[in-house]
Scaffold this motif. Sequence first.
Motif, PDB file in Angstrom:
ATOM      1  N   SER A 161       0.855  -1.176   0.000  1.00  0.00           N
ATOM      2  CA  SER A 161       0.000   0.000   0.000  1.00  0.00           C
ATOM      3  C   SER A 161       0.902   1.242   0.000  1.00  0.00           C
ATOM      4  O   SER A 161       1.722   1.411   0.897  1.00  0.00           O
ATOM      5  CB  SER A 161      -0.860  -0.061   1.262  1.00  0.00           C
ATOM      6  N   ALA A 162       0.779   2.067  -1.034  1.00  0.00           N
ATOM      7  CA  ALA A 162       1.649   3.248  -1.163  1.00  0.00           C
ATOM      8  C   ALA A 162       0.805   4.510  -1.058  1.00  0.00           C
ATOM      9  O   ALA A 162      -0.238   4.613  -1.715  1.00  0.00           O
ATOM     10  CB  ALA A 162       2.380   3.228  -2.503  1.00  0.00           C
ATOM     11  N   VAL A 163       1.233   5.440  -0.237  1.00  0.00           N
ATOM     12  CA  VAL A 163       0.565   6.741  -0.161  1.00  0.00           C
ATOM     13  C   VAL A 163       1.558   7.811  -0.608  1.00  0.00           C
ATOM     14  O   VAL A 163       2.664   7.913  -0.074  1.00  0.00           O
ATOM     15  CB  VAL A 163       0.056   7.044   1.264  1.00  0.00           C
ATOM     16  N   ILE A 164       1.166   8.574  -1.629  1.00  0.00           N
ATOM     17  CA  ILE A 164       1.972   9.699  -2.108  1.00  0.00           C
ATOM     18  C   ILE A 164       1.293  10.962  -1.605  1.00  0.00           C
ATOM     19  O   ILE A 164       0.087  11.137  -1.824  1.00  0.00           O
ATOM     20  CB  ILE A 164       2.021   9.716  -3.656  1.00  0.00           C
ATOM     21  N   VAL A 165       2.030  11.818  -0.920  1.00  0.00           N
ATOM     22  CA  VAL A 165       1.443  13.085  -0.484  1.00  0.00           C
ATOM     23  C   VAL A 165       1.956  14.159  -1.432  1.00  0.00           C
ATOM     24  O   VAL A 165       3.159  14.449  -1.470  1.00  0.00           O
ATOM     25  CB  VAL A 165       1.788  13.411   0.986  1.00  0.00           C
TER      26      VAL A 165
END
Length: 300
Positions: A161-165
């Motif tokens: 699971s990747a979160v890019i801000v």
Amino acid sequence: MTAKIIDGKLFAESLRGRIAGHVERLQREHGITPGLAVIIVGEDPASQVYVSNKAKQTAEVGMNSYKHELPADIQEAELLALIRQLNADLQVHGILVQLPLPRHIDPNKVIEAIDPAKDVDCFTPANVGKVQIGLPGPVSCTPLGCLMLLRDQLGSLEGKSAVIVGRSNLVGKPMMQLLLRDNCTVTVAHSRTRDLAAVVRQADIVVAAVGRPQMIKGDWIKPGAVVIDVGINRVPAPERGEGKTRLVGDVDTAAAAAIAAAITPVPGGVGPMTIACLLANTITTASLINGLAPPDDLTA
Ligand code: NDP
């Protein structure tokens, strides 16, 4: 847990070593010396430093470096004429126009004038589209650098699971495409995202590209996550003396390092990878222009 500090400087150095090997092979087997042309308009000191570093590293890996310094008051038409000339030059395989440009020049017109085959920054609509559908070509430099660091750290990214801000065209959006291609489940957060802390807490991989000093707190990080901090922010550092400054990222590194498995520092993390990936893209374009397959280890 105390996170491993990912040494982007060291990784970039080894990447440049591999690039130098590819330059040597292109020369030996095909008689091609990749050439990168860099255009700088005006005398912005930060841009001057970037351009000098790019030219120096281009020469160090054995490529030809062509630097074009233009006065700040140059007419847009003259700049476009230079780009057309470089588009036609067989010795030039990559063209980079250092941004920002003076206000009287439209950056979109300039980017669209670059032959996509030589667009080593991956700014042209044609190359943005190629990344999206997975065709070979240059890949945005900073996201490519982040991807290389992540693969080196984690091996396969599949199912993470990747979160890019951040959702800029320069970093956030191309990063999303690359992580999706590597089979991550990707969330892109931005200034309108609700409860950003809770979103970031789900992530096995966090890529922070916001431009706000130390905005991402340690307790937002999931234990064992890998954190890539793209942010470069200059903040006052009175402890170093009056008027002194230092660079920090978008993540509170010390706090996050107590929880994450690995984290990039600022400076010395993603920054050095960006120029190395520009050189990698020049190998990719030089290969494709000459009908050769680009090396697998230099692209996404
Ligand atoms: P932009 O300013 O273009 O984009 C910033 C993004 O962050 C936007 O999508 C914005 O959302 C989002 N954002 C702003 N405030 C918040 C917030 N409070 N919460 C959540 N999201 C927020 O920046 P760039 O992508 O060009 O650069 C980001 C950082 O990376 C900068 O510090 C820059 O210096 C650095 N950088 C570093 C490079 C390197 O080589 N290491 C290369 C390129 C950039 P919205 O879209 O809603 O406005």
